[in-house]
Scaffold this motif. Structure first.
Motif, mmCIF file in Angstrom:
data_model
loop_
_atom_site.group_PDB
_atom_site.id
_atom_site.type_symbol
_atom_site.label_atom_id
_atom_site.label_comp_id
_atom_site.label_asym_id
_atom_site.label_seq_id
_atom_site.Cartn_x
_atom_site.Cartn_y
_atom_site.Cartn_z
ATOM 1 N N ARG A 141 4.806 -13.133 24.189
ATOM 2 C CA ARG A 141 5.958 -14.202 24.327
ATOM 3 C C ARG A 141 5.450 -15.236 24.008
ATOM 4 O O ARG A 141 5.866 -16.240 22.966
ATOM 5 C CB ARG A 141 6.734 -13.148 25.042
ATOM 6 C CG ARG A 141 8.214 -13.886 24.298
ATOM 7 C CD ARG A 141 9.517 -13.321 24.565
ATOM 8 N NE ARG A 141 9.725 -14.206 25.754
ATOM 9 C CZ ARG A 141 10.553 -14.007 26.596
ATOM 10 N NH1 ARG A 141 11.689 -12.937 26.613
ATOM 11 N NH2 ARG A 141 11.511 -15.286 27.687
ATOM 12 N N ASN A 142 4.942 -15.324 25.278
ATOM 13 C CA ASN A 142 5.031 -17.847 25.609
ATOM 14 C C ASN A 142 3.913 -17.899 24.477
ATOM 15 O O ASN A 142 3.568 -18.750 23.977
ATOM 16 C CB ASN A 142 4.226 -17.725 26.853
ATOM 17 C CG ASN A 142 5.876 -16.888 28.121
ATOM 18 O OD1 ASN A 142 6.372 -17.135 26.978
ATOM 19 N ND2 ASN A 142 4.794 -17.535 29.293
ATOM 20 N N VAL A 143 2.305 -16.946 24.201
ATOM 21 C CA VAL A 143 1.612 -16.819 23.865
ATOM 22 C C VAL A 143 2.298 -16.784 21.597
ATOM 23 O O VAL A 143 2.281 -18.112 21.301
ATOM 24 C CB VAL A 143 0.248 -15.944 24.046
ATOM 25 C CG1 VAL A 143 -0.766 -16.676 22.766
ATOM 26 C CG2 VAL A 143 -0.260 -16.466 24.816
ATOM 27 N N ALA A 144 2.567 -16.049 21.841
ATOM 28 C CA ALA A 144 3.816 -15.810 20.527
ATOM 29 C C ALA A 144 4.049 -17.321 19.995
ATOM 30 O O ALA A 144 4.243 -17.775 18.630
ATOM 31 C CB ALA A 144 4.246 -14.859 20.092
ATOM 32 N N LEU A 149 3.433 -19.587 16.795
ATOM 33 C CA LEU A 149 4.986 -20.301 15.445
ATOM 34 C C LEU A 149 5.033 -20.955 15.893
ATOM 35 O O LEU A 149 5.290 -21.169 15.039
ATOM 36 C CB LEU A 149 5.779 -18.853 15.952
ATOM 37 C CG LEU A 149 7.522 -18.601 15.308
ATOM 38 C CD1 LEU A 149 7.054 -18.131 13.337
ATOM 39 C CD2 LEU A 149 8.571 -18.078 16.068
ATOM 40 N N GLY A 150 5.600 -21.453 16.446
ATOM 41 C CA GLY A 150 5.963 -23.681 17.021
ATOM 42 C C GLY A 150 4.859 -24.011 16.479
ATOM 43 O O GLY A 150 4.931 -25.143 15.551
ATOM 44 N N MET A 174 10.808 -24.221 24.229
ATOM 45 C CA MET A 174 10.437 -23.324 23.133
ATOM 46 C C MET A 174 12.130 -21.782 22.692
ATOM 47 O O MET A 174 11.871 -21.502 23.625
ATOM 48 C CB MET A 174 9.475 -22.435 23.713
ATOM 49 C CG MET A 174 8.079 -23.552 22.634
ATOM 50 S SD MET A 174 7.830 -23.878 21.459
ATOM 51 C CE MET A 174 5.766 -23.525 21.539
ATOM 52 N N ASP A 175 12.326 -22.132 21.568
ATOM 53 C CA ASP A 175 13.888 -20.864 21.019
ATOM 54 C C ASP A 175 13.550 -21.235 19.852
ATOM 55 O O ASP A 175 13.061 -22.038 19.045
ATOM 56 C CB ASP A 175 15.070 -21.210 21.398
ATOM 57 C CG ASP A 175 15.773 -22.762 21.325
ATOM 58 O OD1 ASP A 175 16.200 -23.241 22.082
ATOM 59 O OD2 ASP A 175 15.107 -23.254 20.703
ATOM 60 N N ALA A 176 14.157 -20.131 19.606
ATOM 61 C CA ALA A 176 13.608 -20.133 17.904
ATOM 62 C C ALA A 176 14.937 -18.784 17.320
ATOM 63 O O ALA A 176 15.568 -17.955 17.996
ATOM 64 C CB ALA A 176 12.854 -18.730 17.277
ATOM 65 N N PHE A 177 15.836 -19.993 17.106
ATOM 66 C CA PHE A 177 16.984 -19.212 16.412
ATOM 67 C C PHE A 177 18.007 -19.054 17.410
ATOM 68 O O PHE A 177 19.135 -18.071 17.516
ATOM 69 C CB PHE A 177 16.909 -18.308 15.076
ATOM 70 C CG PHE A 177 15.988 -18.338 13.933
ATOM 71 C CD1 PHE A 177 16.772 -19.277 12.716
ATOM 72 C CD2 PHE A 177 14.861 -17.856 14.208
ATOM 73 C CE1 PHE A 177 15.632 -20.268 12.640
ATOM 74 C CE2 PHE A 177 14.051 -18.024 13.013
ATOM 75 C CZ PHE A 177 14.528 -19.472 11.780
#
Length: 130
Positions: A5-8, A12-13, A72-75
């Protein structure tokens, strides 16, 4: 699972920062031809893009090493762990939000490259300044 999840989150970022935002600026500018822009404009573009990327990467590495996390956060969903320590040295000695500053400088490089007022709109939206 957590490592994946961290790598993803980093991928993504990075894609959003390096590919998506400049593409939106280019589209908003009417998709101008990206041909020779002259030595001065090319030099300014390169310096801004490299400085912005360098500051952003330095901030991410510093957050990971010193802050023991990332923003890192998304929505509203956490993608990578939040920082656990207040950071006042490194890039934070220079600025309250060096990652945002790096993003703004990076995207200003694309504004200089595209040289349209429409690209400024994409930069305004992408930098998080409202």
């Amino acid at each position: 699972m957590k490592h994946t999840r961290n790598v993803a989150g980093y991928i993504l970022g990075g894609l959003m920062f390096v590919v998506l935002l400049p593409t939106i600026m280019w589209l908003a500018s009417g998709m101008p031809q990206l041909e020779h822009i002259g030595a001065l404009r090319a030099s300014i573009t390169g310096v801004l893009i490299l400085c912005g990327l360098s500051l952003s990467v330095w901030t991410i590495v510093y957050m990971k090493r010193q802050g023991k996390g990332n923003p890192m956060d998304a929505f509203g969903h956490e993608v990578a762990p939040r920082t656990q320590h207040l950071m006042i040295n490194g890039p934070y000695r220079l600025n309250r939000n060096p990652m945002l500053t790096g993003t703004l400088v990076y995207l200003l490089g694309y504004v200089v490259w595209l040289w349209t007022w429409q690209s400024l709109l994409g930069n305004h939206a992408g930098s998080g300044v409202h």
